[in-house]
Scaffold this active site. Structure first.
Site, short mmCIF file in Angstrom:
data_model
loop_
_atom_site.label_atom_id
_atom_site.label_comp_id
_atom_site.label_asym_id
_atom_site.label_seq_id
_atom_site.Cartn_x
_atom_site.Cartn_y
_atom_site.Cartn_z
N LYS A 1 20.65 -6.86 80.18
CA LYS A 1 20.13 -5.57 79.71
C LYS A 1 18.63 -5.40 79.94
O LYS A 1 18.14 -4.29 80.12
CB LYS A 1 20.47 -5.37 78.23
N SER B 1 27.43 -11.98 82.23
CA SER B 1 26.46 -10.96 81.82
C SER B 1 25.58 -11.39 80.66
O SER B 1 24.45 -10.91 80.52
CB SER B 1 27.19 -9.66 81.48
N GLU C 1 19.79 4.39 71.68
CA GLU C 1 20.93 4.21 70.78
C GLU C 1 21.49 2.83 71.03
O GLU C 1 21.34 2.28 72.11
CB GLU C 1 21.99 5.28 71.02
C1 LIG Z 1 26.02 -4.63 76.71
C2 LIG Z 1 26.71 -5.76 77.36
C3 LIG Z 1 27.76 -5.56 78.28
C4 LIG Z 1 28.34 -4.20 78.58
O1 LIG Z 1 27.48 -3.30 79.16
P1 LIG Z 1 27.58 -2.88 80.70
O2 LIG Z 1 26.71 -1.68 80.76
O3 LIG Z 1 29.01 -2.56 80.99
O4 LIG Z 1 27.09 -4.00 81.51
C5 LIG Z 1 28.31 -6.66 78.92
N1 LIG Z 1 27.87 -7.91 78.66
C6 LIG Z 1 26.87 -8.15 77.78
C7 LIG Z 1 26.43 -9.56 77.55
C8 LIG Z 1 26.25 -7.09 77.10
O5 LIG Z 1 25.27 -7.35 76.23
#
Ligand SMILES: *Cc1c(COP(=O)(O)O)cnc(C)c1O
Length: 392
Positions: free
Chosen positions: A88, A376, A110
């Site tokens: 993020k 992610s 948000e």
């Molecule tokens: C917020 C988040 C997501 C989902 O958001 P995307 O916009 O789909 O990438 C996925 N993995 C993690 C670790 C997150 O914090």
């Protein structure tokens, strides 16, 4: 590279369905964002911060024991190693530089689970800008550690008390704030969602993921094209960033995974592609989960970051054009993948990321295949769930 047209449409998806009061803000952003993102000074500072502040490039790790289990070459793109624990920050670093360039002193955002709120509060502290984060009152109770982090970073966390008091309601409050404060305020959106130009802007800021994957694969295996790229999809930003520079490389199979919750037919799900249909959410035309009379359905997933009733318009387009495949993954499949990665590689992933890893047993892989899975985020924030579900 797939770009929306000048009205923000990817095919029939996207656009900017917004109240009249917001048109000047959105129009100013639309007129300026590409020039700013492409300017020499922006690129320099963005890359410097990605490197020295976020800790990029994130490693591309060959997961040997996972590879042995699935009889293929499995590579992990380690977004979990970024500062604040996920991808993020790639986006919030970019948008905070843009907000500063546009002369805005006050940032609003948000947040659902609080991850985007923390990433926003972090860059506001870094830049010395005021920060207000809207969060559903229910989520504020459920996500106390992230609320404390945001407050510690100097952000004001404002509860949204309408509706189900979750992400959808927080988004409405943020939009109301923006309408009331058009001149000094920048609305920092956390995924490839919202009215044009946000989906394209956020995709470009997350595209660093696929640009690094290409370079890293080239130096490790001599080609920059893997056979598969796999990422989880909430709004779709880490997936958009992972796919971006591969979109025109037709030999690379792109797979996004969405949260099926208890199952796509259970009524307790967040699989907006498998269960949804076309409609407008947060200012753009896309797939979303709605009732027969067009009310947005409350989503469910064990993973707070995937618990979103819509999907970025780019993904709706990639699904219909069949350039990418999207697969639903249940809570239980994700939990199995969490434990598998933890025990085989010593990496505790976020629940969201486990939805991407959970695809591996469903593919028919060849020994020669190179598979890149984007991790992610890290699992620290999910330890309470893991303690309950794994009896720790
Ligand atoms: C917020 C988040 C997501 C989902 O958001 P995307 O916009 O789909 O990438 C996925 N993995 C993690 C670790 C997150 O914090």
């Amino acid at each position: 590279m797939i770009e929306p047209n000048n009205k923000g449409f990817y095919g029939e998806y996207g656009g900017a369905y917004i109240p009249e009061m917001l048109i000047p803000n959105i129009e100013e952003l639309r007129a300026k964002y590409l020039d700013i993102l492409n300017s020499e000074s922006f690129r320099k500072e963005y890359h410097l911060l990605l490197c020295d502040y976020a800790g990029r490039p994130s490693p591309l790790f060959k997961a040997e024991r996972l590879s042995a289990k699935y009889n293929a070459n499995i590579w992990l793109k380690r977004e979990d190693l970024n500062h604040t624990g996920s991808h993020k920050l790639n986006n919030t670093i970019g948008q905070i530089l843009l907000a500063r360039e546009m002369g805005r002193k006050r940032i609003i955002a948000e947040t659902g689970a609080g991850q985007h709120g923390v990433a926003t509060a972090t860059v506001c502290a870094l830049m010395g800008l005021d920060c207000v984060v809207y969060m559903g009152a229910t989520d504020i109770e459920r996500q106390a550690p992230n609320v404390a982090r945001m407050r510690m970073l100097g952000a004001e966390v404002r509860p949204a008390t309408s509706g189900n008091k979750t992400l959808k309601d927080a988004t409405n409050e943020a939009l109301r704030d923006w309408i009331a404060n058009p001149l000094d305020t920048f609305y920092l959106i956390g995924s490839v969602v919202g009215p044009h130009p946000y989906p394209d802007m956020v995709a470009r800021l997350q595209a660093i993921i696929s640009s690094e994957i290409k370079e890293q694969l080239k130096s490790k295996i001599g080609t920059n094209l893997p056979d598969y790229v796999i990422a989880c999809v909430g709004g779709g930003s880490n997936a958009a960033g992972s796919f971006y520079h591969f979109l025109e490389d037709e030999s690379v199979k792109l797979i996004g995974t969405e949260a099926a919750g208890l199952g796509v037919n259970s009524g307790e799900t967040a699989a907006s592609m498998a269960c949804g249909d076309k409609g407008i959410i947060h200012g753009s035309m896309t797939y979303l989960m709605q009732s027969d009379d067009g009310q947005i359905t409350e989503p469910y997933s064990i993973s707070a970051g995937l618990d979103y009733p819509g999907i970025g318009p780019l993904h709706a387009f990639l699904k219909d054009s069949k350039r990418a495949d999207y697969m639903p993954i249940t809570d239980d499949e994700a939990l199995d993948a969490v434990m598998e990665l933890t025990r085989l590689e010593g990496i505790i992933p976020a629940l969201e990321s486990a939805h991407a890893l959970a695809v591996l047993p469903k593919l028919k892989l060849k020994t020669s295949d190179h598979v890149v899975v984007t991790v992610s985020g890290r699992g620290d924030k999910d330890m309470k769930t893991y303690m309950e579900r794994f009896n720790l």
